[in-house]
Design an enzyme around this catalytic site. Structure first.
Site, PDB file in Angstrom:
ATOM      1  N   GLY A  12       0.836  -1.195   0.000  1.00  0.00           N
ATOM      2  CA  GLY A  12       0.000   0.000   0.000  1.00  0.00           C
ATOM      3  C   GLY A  12       0.870   1.244   0.000  1.00  0.00           C
ATOM      4  O   GLY A  12       0.541   2.258   0.620  1.00  0.00           O
ATOM      5  N   GLY A  16      -0.406   8.139   0.459  1.00  0.00           N
ATOM      6  CA  GLY A  16      -0.680   8.320   1.872  1.00  0.00           C
ATOM      7  C   GLY A  16       0.441   7.893   2.797  1.00  0.00           C
ATOM      8  O   GLY A  16       1.622   8.213   2.589  1.00  0.00           O
ATOM      9  N   GLY A  18       1.760   4.958   3.328  1.00  0.00           N
ATOM     10  CA  GLY A  18       2.752   4.097   2.693  1.00  0.00           C
ATOM     11  C   GLY A  18       3.771   4.887   1.905  1.00  0.00           C
ATOM     12  O   GLY A  18       4.983   4.607   1.965  1.00  0.00           O
ATOM     13  N   ASP A  36       1.746  -2.059  -4.636  1.00  0.00           N
ATOM     14  CA  ASP A  36       0.418  -1.444  -4.609  1.00  0.00           C
ATOM     15  C   ASP A  36      -0.334  -1.843  -5.872  1.00  0.00           C
ATOM     16  O   ASP A  36       0.286  -2.228  -6.873  1.00  0.00           O
ATOM     17  CB  ASP A  36       0.550   0.082  -4.537  1.00  0.00           C
ATOM     18  CG  ASP A  36      -0.655   0.759  -3.910  1.00  0.00           C
ATOM     19  OD1 ASP A  36      -1.769   0.621  -4.465  1.00  0.00           O
ATOM     20  OD2 ASP A  36      -0.496   1.429  -2.878  1.00  0.00           O
ATOM     21  N   ASN A  85       1.274  -2.242   5.260  1.00  0.00           N
ATOM     22  CA  ASN A  85       0.530  -0.999   5.403  1.00  0.00           C
ATOM     23  C   ASN A  85      -0.769  -0.952   4.604  1.00  0.00           C
ATOM     24  O   ASN A  85      -1.642  -0.138   4.896  1.00  0.00           O
ATOM     25  CB  ASN A  85       1.433   0.168   4.974  1.00  0.00           C
ATOM     26  CG  ASN A  85       0.688   1.473   4.874  1.00  0.00           C
ATOM     27  OD1 ASN A  85       0.343   2.081   5.887  1.00  0.00           O
ATOM     28  ND2 ASN A  85       0.430   1.915   3.650  1.00  0.00           N
ATOM     29  N   GLY A  87      -4.393  -1.083   3.100  1.00  0.00           N
ATOM     30  CA  GLY A  87      -5.683  -1.195   3.774  1.00  0.00           C
ATOM     31  C   GLY A  87      -6.717  -0.248   3.190  1.00  0.00           C
ATOM     32  O   GLY A  87      -6.400   0.624   2.371  1.00  0.00           O
ATOM     33  N   SER A 138      -4.583   0.633  13.886  1.00  0.00           N
ATOM     34  CA  SER A 138      -5.470   1.788  13.958  1.00  0.00           C
ATOM     35  C   SER A 138      -5.834   2.024  15.410  1.00  0.00           C
ATOM     36  O   SER A 138      -5.730   1.113  16.244  1.00  0.00           O
ATOM     37  CB  SER A 138      -6.749   1.517  13.148  1.00  0.00           C
ATOM     38  OG  SER A 138      -7.749   2.485  13.413  1.00  0.00           O
ATOM     39  N   TYR A 151     -14.129  -3.020  10.003  1.00  0.00           N
ATOM     40  CA  TYR A 151     -12.818  -2.382  10.111  1.00  0.00           C
ATOM     41  C   TYR A 151     -12.270  -2.545  11.522  1.00  0.00           C
ATOM     42  O   TYR A 151     -11.111  -2.933  11.719  1.00  0.00           O
ATOM     43  CB  TYR A 151     -12.953  -0.903   9.754  1.00  0.00           C
ATOM     44  CG  TYR A 151     -11.677  -0.101   9.833  1.00  0.00           C
ATOM     45  CD1 TYR A 151     -10.861   0.038   8.720  1.00  0.00           C
ATOM     46  CD2 TYR A 151     -11.310   0.543  11.012  1.00  0.00           C
ATOM     47  CE1 TYR A 151      -9.691   0.790   8.784  1.00  0.00           C
ATOM     48  CE2 TYR A 151     -10.149   1.293  11.088  1.00  0.00           C
ATOM     49  CZ  TYR A 151      -9.340   1.413   9.969  1.00  0.00           C
ATOM     50  OH  TYR A 151      -8.184   2.151  10.043  1.00  0.00           O
ATOM     51  N   LYS A 155      -8.974  -4.650  12.519  1.00  0.00           N
ATOM     52  CA  LYS A 155      -7.831  -3.954  13.102  1.00  0.00           C
ATOM     53  C   LYS A 155      -7.509  -4.479  14.503  1.00  0.00           C
ATOM     54  O   LYS A 155      -6.338  -4.519  14.900  1.00  0.00           O
ATOM     55  CB  LYS A 155      -8.084  -2.449  13.126  1.00  0.00           C
ATOM     56  CG  LYS A 155      -8.064  -1.795  11.751  1.00  0.00           C
ATOM     57  CD  LYS A 155      -6.702  -1.895  11.077  1.00  0.00           C
ATOM     58  CE  LYS A 155      -6.625  -1.069   9.805  1.00  0.00           C
ATOM     59  NZ  LYS A 155      -5.288  -1.116   9.161  1.00  0.00           N
TER      60      LYS A 155
END
Length: 257
Positions: A12, A16, A18, A36, A85, A87, A138, A151, A155
């Site tokens: 990822g 962002g 990543g 990615d 990373n 997600g 998270s 989510y 997490k």
């Protein structure tokens, strides 16, 4: 992890958090493989990093693609750090309205992807006798009510996987930790607000919601992730990075205002 010669993989990694991690690795003199599904953004990032990075297309829910990404990084030299990373937010809404297919797709992207990345990172790192893995968790990993149901469940499971695997890896000289972002200015939060390329909107909204008036950025999370990759005596930890706004401040407001 020796920053000046580090070899790393970031899943990822095209945008962002990543991308910020990848930028941090290269800025310190290391080399990074960015994995990615977003080939356009990944290619643009590699172009900006001027030879310090390589892009590998990767659907993190497909084991053969994850294994290939790990191998691509290992081709650059001993693999020092892997950042799991990738997600998404995934399915939202009431629990009774959540479809099984959406549940499975969300857990594949948020949990199965981490399992696969950790599995193949360990496969390469264990024979080396060293290596660091950092998983993006998270604040929803440590407290309910800070994310959608699936989510939050996924997490929480990422945090549990990190803690469990850390016990296994410690005698091998490997470490695994998690970084737990709160609300963060990133392409993910920007996308939730309408445009993944418009970071000004999440910056403004998260700043307004922050007790300090300063929002958490992707660079802040990257700094924490890179710290965990470097810290030799930290293993099995989950480091919350939220400026005290999500986990701490929300609890405090229950008592103080």
């Amino acid at each position: 992890m020796d920053s000046s010669s580090a070899v790393a993989l970031v899943t990822g990694g095209a945008r962002g958090i990543g991308a910020a991690i990848a930028e941090g690795v290269v800025a310190a003199g290391g080399r990074v493989v960015v994995a990615d599904v977003d080939e356009r953004a990944g290619g643009a990032l590699v172009e900006r990093l001027r030879g310090g990075a390589r892009f590998v297309p990767c659907d993190v829910t497909e084991e053969d693609q994850v294994a290939a990404a790990v191998e691509a990084a290992a081709e650059l030299g001993p693999l020092d750090a892997v950042f799991a990373n990738a997600g998404v937010v995934g399915v939202t809404g009431r629990i009774e309205d959540t479809g099984l297919a959406d549940f499975r797709r969300t857990t594949d992207l948020l949990l199965t992807s981490v399992f696969l990345t950790v599995k193949h990172a360990v496969r390469v790192m264990r024979p080396q006798g060293r290596g660091a893995i950092v998983c993006t968790a998270s604040v929803a990993s440590v407290r309910g009510g800070l994310g959608p149901h699936v989510y939050t469940a996924a997490k929480h499971a990422v945090k549990g996987l990190v803690e469990s695997v850390a016990v296994e890896l410690a005698p091998s000289g490997l470490r695994i930790n998690a970084v737990a972002p709160g609300g963060t200015v990133s392409s993910l939060s920007a996308g939730l607000m309408g445009d993944a390329d418009d970071l000004a909107t999440p910056y403004r909204r998260l700043a307004a919601a922050s007790s300090s008036g300063v929002p958490t950025t992707s660079a802040d999370i990257a700094d924490a992730a890179l710290f965990l990759a470097h810290a030799p005596r930290i293993n099995g930890a989950c480091l919350v990075v939220d400026g005290g706004d999500d986990v701490l401040a929300q609890k405090g407001r229950s008592y103080y205002g």
